[in-house]
Design an enzyme around this catalytic site. Structure first.
Site, PDB file in Angstrom:
ATOM      1  N   LYS A 180       5.152   9.057   9.205  1.00 26.80           N
ATOM      2  CA  LYS A 180       5.046   9.050  10.399  1.00 26.80           C
ATOM      3  C   LYS A 180       5.626   8.988  11.617  1.00 26.80           C
ATOM      4  O   LYS A 180       5.562  10.495  11.976  1.00 26.80           O
ATOM      5  CB  LYS A 180       4.221   7.330  10.103  1.00 26.80           C
ATOM      6  N   ASP A 218       9.255   2.742  -0.526  1.00 29.86           N
ATOM      7  CA  ASP A 218       8.976   3.227   0.572  1.00 29.86           C
ATOM      8  C   ASP A 218       8.546   3.215   1.595  1.00 29.86           C
ATOM      9  O   ASP A 218       8.147   2.136   2.391  1.00 29.86           O
ATOM     10  CB  ASP A 218       6.995   3.073  -0.519  1.00 29.86           C
ATOM     11  N   TYR A 238       1.175  -0.990   0.129  1.00 28.19           N
ATOM     12  CA  TYR A 238      -0.170  -0.299  -0.065  1.00 28.19           C
ATOM     13  C   TYR A 238       0.883   1.213  -0.189  1.00 28.19           C
ATOM     14  O   TYR A 238       2.016   1.270   0.821  1.00 28.19           O
ATOM     15  CB  TYR A 238      -0.367   0.197   0.918  1.00 28.19           C
TER      16      TYR A 238
HETATM   17  C1  LIG Z   1       4.210   2.314   2.783  1.00 30.14           C
HETATM   18  C2  LIG Z   1       2.702   2.817   3.161  1.00 30.14           C
HETATM   19  N1  LIG Z   1       2.665   4.004   2.382  1.00 30.14           N
HETATM   20  C3  LIG Z   1       1.905   5.398   2.830  1.00 30.14           C
HETATM   21  C4  LIG Z   1       1.040   5.200   3.519  1.00 30.14           C
HETATM   22  C5  LIG Z   1       0.067   6.363   3.073  1.00 30.14           C
HETATM   23  O1  LIG Z   1       0.189   7.414   4.391  1.00 30.14           O
HETATM   24  P1  LIG Z   1      -0.700   8.153   4.846  1.00 30.14           P
HETATM   25  O2  LIG Z   1      -1.798   7.528   5.608  1.00 30.14           O
HETATM   26  O3  LIG Z   1       0.053   9.170   5.721  1.00 30.14           O
HETATM   27  O4  LIG Z   1      -1.332   9.205   3.862  1.00 30.14           O
HETATM   28  C6  LIG Z   1       0.842   4.050   4.279  1.00 30.14           C
HETATM   29  C7  LIG Z   1       0.375   4.381   5.418  1.00 30.14           C
HETATM   30  O5  LIG Z   1      -0.412   4.195   5.537  1.00 30.14           O
HETATM   31  C8  LIG Z   1       2.193   3.533   4.255  1.00 30.14           C
HETATM   32  O6  LIG Z   1       1.317   2.465   5.165  1.00 30.14           O
END
Ligand SMILES: Cc1ncc(COP(=O)(O)O)c(C=O)c1O
Length: 420
Positions: free
Chosen positions: A267, A239, A144
């Site tokens: 985060k 990511d 994700y």
């Molecule tokens: C690996 C990863 N990338 C991107 C995101 C998206 O981040 P946000 O919820 O701050 O938009 C998340 C969210 O959990 C994530 O786990």
């Protein structure tokens, strides 16, 4: 456990917000319950509106590596508020945070701050496409990367097809440039490069997948992604929204010894405030506006309060280098307790772990979804009734923080072992 007040609050919220929540997983649908409404949080614990106190392993889905309401962070944020909440103009604190990030993550030579992980990844992908002049991006089933249109995809009927939108409201054409491979499958990646030579802008990967439950990369998988991108003039994007500052100070790059072209953070980097970051090789970032032609902007980007929370959090992580060993050890204790039940397969990377209710090893999306989600729901309820707040879904991570005490771990292990 009495949750009458939470239930009443949920009833009210459901009339006001879709599903009563501002992010779907919070609705507890996957575990067939109604959510707890949280009033406050401190250290390893969260407190709900009914007065229940729970040991928290959700940690706001990752930011809480230090636990909740760490006094140094709260104090700094309070002080920052006195100077105004937002200016829409540069501040010296942004450079201070940028220097800290760059010193911790050498793959990041230049960066841009945004307000969420979604924005960070969406913008990194745009920068990589702008830099390479290519359109295609490879992502992995089960990973994700936030909810931007082009990345909300699942695998098509076969790996060689372009992706199909995974959400209503995403026009088919919006995902035409997203290719999907299987996590931990070198062959599936190789096949896409064979099919689309000189067309792939980059590979986007969670270096430890944590959104289908925790699925670590198999030995050599990340190195393979590094090699194949380099060979084909494509960019590698890690990511690290979850793994950044969690697996180590230098995130997955340091943990696995791989240098990607781009990294996204979220985060922990905002210490619990809305802050995301994308950055990487200088020549890629120099394509971003106003220097280059890749447009990206944000009214609240680099917000002074979020930046302050980030600085204070990173300061603590940089000063107290024992944190990573401590959280690793605690997570390993939980891993052992979970494994000893004989009911689950446990995957762990540092302080991230998942217990899958399945007998088979979990190495990708296909093996993750074999898990018995009804058993997970039972386990979730058992843990909640034992005063422990774990993720309300089989396919999320358990986050261990530095605030979890030995006593917390002991209570958690006892609860795990007593699950039948
Ligand atoms: C690996 C990863 N990338 C991107 C995101 C998206 O981040 P946000 O919820 O701050 O938009 C998340 C969210 O959990 C994530 O786990």
């Amino acid at each position: 456990m009495n949750t009458d007040i939470s239930k009443k609050l949920f009833y009210r919220a459901k009339g006001l917000m879709p599903g009563g929540v501002n992010s779907p997983v919070r609705a507890f649908n996957a575990v067939g319950r109604t959510p707890l409404f949280i009033k406050s949080a401190e250290g390893s614990r969260i407190y709900d509106e009914d007065g229940n106190s729970l040991i928290d392993y959700v940690c706001s889905w990752g930011p809480g590596i230090l636990g909740h309401s760490r006094p140094e962070v709260i104090k700094a944020v309070q002080k920052a508020c006195e100077y105004g909440l937002s200016y829409g103009a540069p501040t010296k604190k942004e450079s201070e945070l940028a220097e800290m990030i760059i010193s911790a993550v050498p793959a990041i030579e230049m960066l841009r701050m945004v307000s969420s992980g979604t924005e960070a990844v969406m913008s990194a992908v745009r920068a990589v496409r702008g830099f390479t002049g290519r359109d295609l991006i490879i992502k992995f089933t089960g990973c994700y990367h936030g909810h931007s249109d082009g990345l909300l995809v699942k695998s098509g009927s076969g790996l060689m097809t372009n992706a199909v939108p995974d959400s209503a409201g995403v026009p088919k054409g919006f995902t035409d440039n997203t290719l999907v491979a299987d996590y931990n499958s070198k062959e599936s990646v190789q096949a896409l490069f064979d099919k689309y030579p000189d067309k792939i802008a980059g590979i986007l990967v969670e270096p430890v997948a944590a959104n289908m439950g925790v699925v670590p990369p198999e030995d050599g998988f990340l190195k393979f992604l590094r090699d194949i991108t380099e060979k084909n003039g494509a960019m590698l994007i890690f990511d690290e929204v979850i793994t950044g500052f969690r697996l180590s100070l230098g995130g997955a790059c340091q943990y696995f010894g791989i240098r990607p072209d781009m990294v996204t953070l979220g985060k922990i980097v905002g210490g619990g405030m809305p802050l995301g970051v994308y950055g990487g090789r200088r020549e890629i970032m120099e394509c971003v506006s106003p220097l280059g032609r890749v447009y990206q902007a944000g009214t609240l980007s680099g917000n002074p309060i979020a930046v302050t929370a980030g600085i204070e959090t990173l300061k603590i992580l940089m000063d107290d280098t024992g944190i990573y060993d401590r959280i690793d050890k605690k997570a390993s204790e939980l891993e052992q307790a979970l494994s000893s039940t004989g009911l689950v397969r446990v995957n762990r990377a540092g302080s991230l772990l998942s217990a899958f209710f399945t007998k088979e090893a979990v190495s990708d999306y296909k093996s993750a979804v074999l898990s018995d989600t009804a058993m997970y729901s039972k386990y979730f309820t058992h843990m909640l009734e034992s005063g422990i707040y774990t993720a309300p879904s089989q396919f999320e991570a358990m986050f261990v923080s530095d605030a979890h005490t030995d006593e917390d771990i002991k209570i958690t292990k006892e609860a795990i072992i007593s699950f039948k």
